[in-house]
Write a protein that holds these residues in place. Structure first.
Motif, PDB file in Angstrom:
ATOM      1  N   PHE A   1      -3.373  -2.310   4.316  1.00 29.53           N
ATOM      2  CA  PHE A   1      -2.177  -1.421   4.439  1.00 29.53           C
ATOM      3  C   PHE A   1      -1.072  -1.466   3.481  1.00 29.53           C
ATOM      4  O   PHE A   1      -0.161  -0.970   2.992  1.00 29.53           O
ATOM      5  CB  PHE A   1      -1.314  -1.357   5.788  1.00 29.53           C
ATOM      6  CG  PHE A   1      -1.142  -2.807   6.289  1.00 29.53           C
ATOM      7  CD1 PHE A   1       0.037  -3.353   5.726  1.00 29.53           C
ATOM      8  CD2 PHE A   1      -2.012  -3.784   6.887  1.00 29.53           C
ATOM      9  CE1 PHE A   1       0.592  -4.669   6.134  1.00 29.53           C
ATOM     10  CE2 PHE A   1      -1.518  -4.987   7.236  1.00 29.53           C
ATOM     11  CZ  PHE A   1      -0.520  -5.420   6.738  1.00 29.53           C
ATOM     12  N   HIS A   2      -1.258  -2.626   2.492  1.00 28.11           N
ATOM     13  CA  HIS A   2      -0.441  -2.658   1.694  1.00 28.11           C
ATOM     14  C   HIS A   2      -0.268  -1.567   0.530  1.00 28.11           C
ATOM     15  O   HIS A   2       0.748  -1.171  -0.018  1.00 28.11           O
ATOM     16  CB  HIS A   2      -0.515  -4.064   0.912  1.00 28.11           C
ATOM     17  CG  HIS A   2      -0.163  -5.345   1.585  1.00 28.11           C
ATOM     18  ND1 HIS A   2       0.465  -6.321   0.985  1.00 28.11           N
ATOM     19  CD2 HIS A   2       0.252  -5.321   2.926  1.00 28.11           C
ATOM     20  CE1 HIS A   2       0.907  -7.185   1.793  1.00 28.11           C
ATOM     21  NE2 HIS A   2       0.849  -6.472   2.945  1.00 28.11           N
TER      22      HIS A   2
ATOM     23  N   HIS B   1      -7.013  16.760   5.932  1.00 23.99           N
ATOM     24  CA  HIS B   1      -7.094  15.235   6.470  1.00 23.99           C
ATOM     25  C   HIS B   1      -8.273  14.552   5.866  1.00 23.99           C
ATOM     26  O   HIS B   1      -8.089  13.602   5.679  1.00 23.99           O
ATOM     27  CB  HIS B   1      -7.338  15.422   7.996  1.00 23.99           C
ATOM     28  CG  HIS B   1      -5.883  15.758   8.800  1.00 23.99           C
ATOM     29  ND1 HIS B   1      -5.725  16.581   9.801  1.00 23.99           N
ATOM     30  CD2 HIS B   1      -4.587  15.414   8.251  1.00 23.99           C
ATOM     31  CE1 HIS B   1      -4.424  16.593  10.123  1.00 23.99           C
ATOM     32  NE2 HIS B   1      -3.617  15.967   9.189  1.00 23.99           N
TER      33      HIS B   1
ATOM     34  N   MET C   1       1.298  18.701  -1.270  1.00 27.06           N
ATOM     35  CA  MET C   1       1.065  17.558  -0.640  1.00 27.06           C
ATOM     36  C   MET C   1       2.062  17.721   0.464  1.00 27.06           C
ATOM     37  O   MET C   1       1.870  17.470   1.874  1.00 27.06           O
ATOM     38  CB  MET C   1       1.420  16.513  -1.324  1.00 27.06           C
ATOM     39  CG  MET C   1       1.013  15.016  -0.898  1.00 27.06           C
ATOM     40  SD  MET C   1       1.750  13.788  -2.079  1.00 27.06           S
ATOM     41  CE  MET C   1       3.538  13.542  -1.494  1.00 27.06           C
TER      42      MET C   1
ATOM     43  N   GLU D   1      -1.207   1.327   0.990  1.00 31.36           N
ATOM     44  CA  GLU D   1      -0.805   2.381   1.715  1.00 31.36           C
ATOM     45  C   GLU D   1       0.759   2.364   1.683  1.00 31.36           C
ATOM     46  O   GLU D   1       1.510   3.492   1.545  1.00 31.36           O
ATOM     47  CB  GLU D   1      -1.482   2.599   3.313  1.00 31.36           C
ATOM     48  CG  GLU D   1      -2.954   2.665   3.236  1.00 31.36           C
ATOM     49  CD  GLU D   1      -3.540   2.829   4.614  1.00 31.36           C
ATOM     50  OE1 GLU D   1      -2.729   2.798   5.685  1.00 31.36           O
ATOM     51  OE2 GLU D   1      -4.644   2.783   4.871  1.00 31.36           O
ATOM     52  N   ALA D   2       1.312   1.264   1.806  1.00 30.83           N
ATOM     53  CA  ALA D   2       2.735   1.243   1.978  1.00 30.83           C
ATOM     54  C   ALA D   2       3.338   1.566   0.659  1.00 30.83           C
ATOM     55  O   ALA D   2       4.187   2.219   0.546  1.00 30.83           O
ATOM     56  CB  ALA D   2       3.212  -0.403   2.377  1.00 30.83           C
TER      57      ALA D   2
ATOM     58  N   ALA E   1       5.786   7.860  -2.830  1.00 32.07           N
ATOM     59  CA  ALA E   1       6.156   9.414  -2.274  1.00 32.07           C
ATOM     60  C   ALA E   1       7.441   9.890  -1.673  1.00 32.07           C
ATOM     61  O   ALA E   1       8.157  10.684  -2.030  1.00 32.07           O
ATOM     62  CB  ALA E   1       4.923   9.656  -1.330  1.00 32.07           C
TER      63      ALA E   1
ATOM     64  N   GLN F   1      -7.113  13.365   2.377  1.00 32.14           N
ATOM     65  CA  GLN F   1      -6.051  12.386   2.685  1.00 32.14           C
ATOM     66  C   GLN F   1      -6.622  11.243   2.801  1.00 32.14           C
ATOM     67  O   GLN F   1      -6.068  10.253   2.127  1.00 32.14           O
ATOM     68  CB  GLN F   1      -4.892  12.759   3.730  1.00 32.14           C
ATOM     69  CG  GLN F   1      -3.740  12.071   3.933  1.00 32.14           C
ATOM     70  CD  GLN F   1      -2.968  12.443   5.241  1.00 32.14           C
ATOM     71  OE1 GLN F   1      -3.583  13.210   6.129  1.00 32.14           O
ATOM     72  NE2 GLN F   1      -1.656  11.523   5.487  1.00 32.14           N
ATOM     73  N   ILE F   2      -7.480  11.063   3.785  1.00 27.50           N
ATOM     74  CA  ILE F   2      -8.202   9.752   3.929  1.00 27.50           C
ATOM     75  C   ILE F   2      -8.963   9.298   2.500  1.00 27.50           C
ATOM     76  O   ILE F   2      -8.850   8.094   2.214  1.00 27.50           O
ATOM     77  CB  ILE F   2      -9.302   9.993   5.328  1.00 27.50           C
ATOM     78  CG1 ILE F   2      -8.515   9.973   6.683  1.00 27.50           C
ATOM     79  CG2 ILE F   2     -10.159   8.792   5.148  1.00 27.50           C
ATOM     80  CD1 ILE F   2      -9.364  10.464   7.564  1.00 27.50           C
TER      81      ILE F   2
ATOM     82  N   PHE G   1      -8.248  10.038  -0.221  1.00 24.51           N
ATOM     83  CA  PHE G   1      -7.283   9.637  -1.257  1.00 24.51           C
ATOM     84  C   PHE G   1      -6.772   8.218  -1.022  1.00 24.51           C
ATOM     85  O   PHE G   1      -6.714   7.280  -1.936  1.00 24.51           O
ATOM     86  CB  PHE G   1      -5.961  10.652  -1.390  1.00 24.51           C
ATOM     87  CG  PHE G   1      -5.099  10.078  -2.166  1.00 24.51           C
ATOM     88  CD1 PHE G   1      -5.335  10.158  -3.890  1.00 24.51           C
ATOM     89  CD2 PHE G   1      -3.907   9.684  -1.873  1.00 24.51           C
ATOM     90  CE1 PHE G   1      -4.212   9.570  -4.444  1.00 24.51           C
ATOM     91  CE2 PHE G   1      -2.904   9.041  -2.601  1.00 24.51           C
ATOM     92  CZ  PHE G   1      -3.157   9.296  -3.856  1.00 24.51           C
ATOM     93  N   VAL G   2      -6.628   8.158   0.120  1.00 24.63           N
ATOM     94  CA  VAL G   2      -5.990   6.405   0.681  1.00 24.63           C
ATOM     95  C   VAL G   2      -7.191   5.751   0.062  1.00 24.63           C
ATOM     96  O   VAL G   2      -6.636   4.426  -0.613  1.00 24.63           O
ATOM     97  CB  VAL G   2      -5.390   6.621   2.039  1.00 24.63           C
ATOM     98  CG1 VAL G   2      -5.159   5.337   2.494  1.00 24.63           C
ATOM     99  CG2 VAL G   2      -4.245   7.378   2.373  1.00 24.63           C
TER     100      VAL G   2
ATOM    101  N   PHE H   1       1.848   3.456  -1.773  1.00 21.27           N
ATOM    102  CA  PHE H   1       1.827   4.885  -2.150  1.00 21.27           C
ATOM    103  C   PHE H   1       3.094   5.581  -1.416  1.00 21.27           C
ATOM    104  O   PHE H   1       3.554   6.610  -2.028  1.00 21.27           O
ATOM    105  CB  PHE H   1       0.495   5.507  -2.023  1.00 21.27           C
ATOM    106  CG  PHE H   1       0.494   6.925  -2.440  1.00 21.27           C
ATOM    107  CD1 PHE H   1       0.379   7.444  -3.769  1.00 21.27           C
ATOM    108  CD2 PHE H   1       0.424   7.974  -1.636  1.00 21.27           C
ATOM    109  CE1 PHE H   1       0.622   8.753  -4.111  1.00 21.27           C
ATOM    110  CE2 PHE H   1       0.867   9.472  -1.868  1.00 21.27           C
ATOM    111  CZ  PHE H   1       0.560   9.652  -3.082  1.00 21.27           C
ATOM    112  N   ALA H   2       2.957   5.290  -0.157  1.00 20.24           N
ATOM    113  CA  ALA H   2       3.754   6.060   0.790  1.00 20.24           C
ATOM    114  C   ALA H   2       5.476   5.937   0.370  1.00 20.24           C
ATOM    115  O   ALA H   2       6.192   6.889   0.477  1.00 20.24           O
ATOM    116  CB  ALA H   2       3.864   5.671   2.421  1.00 20.24           C
ATOM    117  N   SER H   3       5.656   4.824  -0.142  1.00 19.35           N
ATOM    118  CA  SER H   3       7.026   4.504  -0.707  1.00 19.35           C
ATOM    119  C   SER H   3       7.530   5.342  -1.829  1.00 19.35           C
ATOM    120  O   SER H   3       8.286   5.916  -1.830  1.00 19.35           O
ATOM    121  CB  SER H   3       7.176   2.927  -1.016  1.00 19.35           C
ATOM    122  OG  SER H   3       6.923   2.088   0.172  1.00 19.35           O
TER     123      SER H   3
END
Lengths: 196, 196
Positions: B150-151, B125, B107, B153-154, B160, B128-129, B131-132, B156-158
């Motif tokens: 985007f919540h 890419h 990743m 997304e926020a 990670a 990635q899309i 998976f999101v 998962f990103a957090s």
DNA sequence: TGTACATCAGTGAACGCGCGTTCACTGATGTAC
DNA sequence: TGTACATCAGTGAACGCGCGTTCACTGATGTAC
């Protein structure tokens, strides 16, 4: 007298080191991180590759010292920030990591490699701890609350994750990616509402 | 008849590919990511390095296909999770990234390198899309709310970011690091309270 | 059934390159007496 | 003032290695007639 001379020499040495570091930092925005070699850094600084080893024990050693200086700059920037708010803090951090390719790449470089246990990695770990403390202090200063320590750690880690996840996000333009990251950063700090 | 044979052959080919991928995935837990070469993967799979190029265009191509399969496994795991709750989702994600060295390294490998624009990166890419989207679906299923995209997304990103930041955190033992990450993950999803 | 041909998995060896680092050396500057 | 010595920045060239990838080839299997 002697000691003054010695000190001058020491200063000069430090200056030379920082010339090399700045050369490296410059390069990071010109060339992909993984394509940068010692010869590149040397020629950017106007010296030979061998010279670098008069000042740094290894490539990773140069890198970790570069990161240390850069982290110092971030801390300073956050400290001097005007009209401080937690939102502005988040935006500033995100922008810094998004714009300063060098910072982000170096951070990932050391964070992602574990194990190995080199001298450079140990140095990095000290800085990591120090940075977490400083960031915690800044957040505390800002919120005034006696929030538990891991909250500010959660905060920074989340922002780092957001930048990692979306800095190259496909389809979007660079501007849109920045806006997305800002939006998400604000979601992360949104108070009194569910985070997810 | 002919087409059946062809299909069998195609299946066999896919099987061979997955043997190579599994060999690579195995290696990631045995050897530091950046020290793994095509010869290592080949000998782990019991073939020659040249053979790999019958199935994959490049090293990055093998890697991205490995990641695709792995992401499929994560999605499946999250879908089949019992007693689902947002907390358990977070813990599962964190643990997966913490324990599966392969997943995490792959990743990061693709997330951190931007630019370059190789075929493998384009493939990444797309995943990635995808998976999101899948992750967003899972979160939506779980919360029932019509939360904005985007919540998740926020979220998962957090997570990670937390894993990146603390997986090699110095001083602590592995067990303590895991506990710290769990704690922070729960802070991130803590509802109705300030996040920071 | 036999023969000529096509397909393709698989390989050992080599290509070509670039990397981080070291070495032996030069030359400038400062120090000691 | 002059001479011998020490220090150290700096360097061109080489070391040694490992990497991803390609090449020319073998051999097994299937197909066509």
């Amino acid at each position: 007298m002697e000691s003054t001379f010695l000190k001058l020499k020491e200063n000069e040495r430090e200056l030379r080191k920082s010339v090399l570091i700045e050369a490296a930092m410059n390069l990071f925005s010109k060339k992909p991180f993984h394509e940068i070699g010692m010869r590149d850094i040397a020629s950017e600084a106007g010296v030979s590759a061998a010279s670098i080893y008069r000042y740094f024990a290894s490539k990773d050693d140069l890198y970790v010292e570069a990161l240390i200086i850069d982290i110092g700059k971030i801390i300073k920037k956050l400290d001097e920030m005007e009209k401080r708010s937690i939102e502005k803090l988040a935006i500033t951090v995100v922008d810094y990591m998004f714009d300063q390719e060098a910072t982000f790449q170096l951070m990932c470089h050391f964070l992602v490699r574990g194990e190995e246990a080199s001298a450079a990695l140990e140095k990095f770990h000290s800085v990591q701890i120090l940075f977490v403390k400083e960031f915690n202090r800044i957040v505390k200063d800002l919120t005034g609350e006696k929030n538990k320590e891991f909250h500010s750690e959660a905060f920074f880690a989340s922002l780092a994750g957001v930048v990692m996840m979306f800095r190259n996000y496909p389809v979007l333009t660079k501007k849109e990616r920045r806006e997305l990251m800002h939006k998400i950063a604000l979601v992360i700090i949104e108070k009194g509402k569910p985070v997810i």
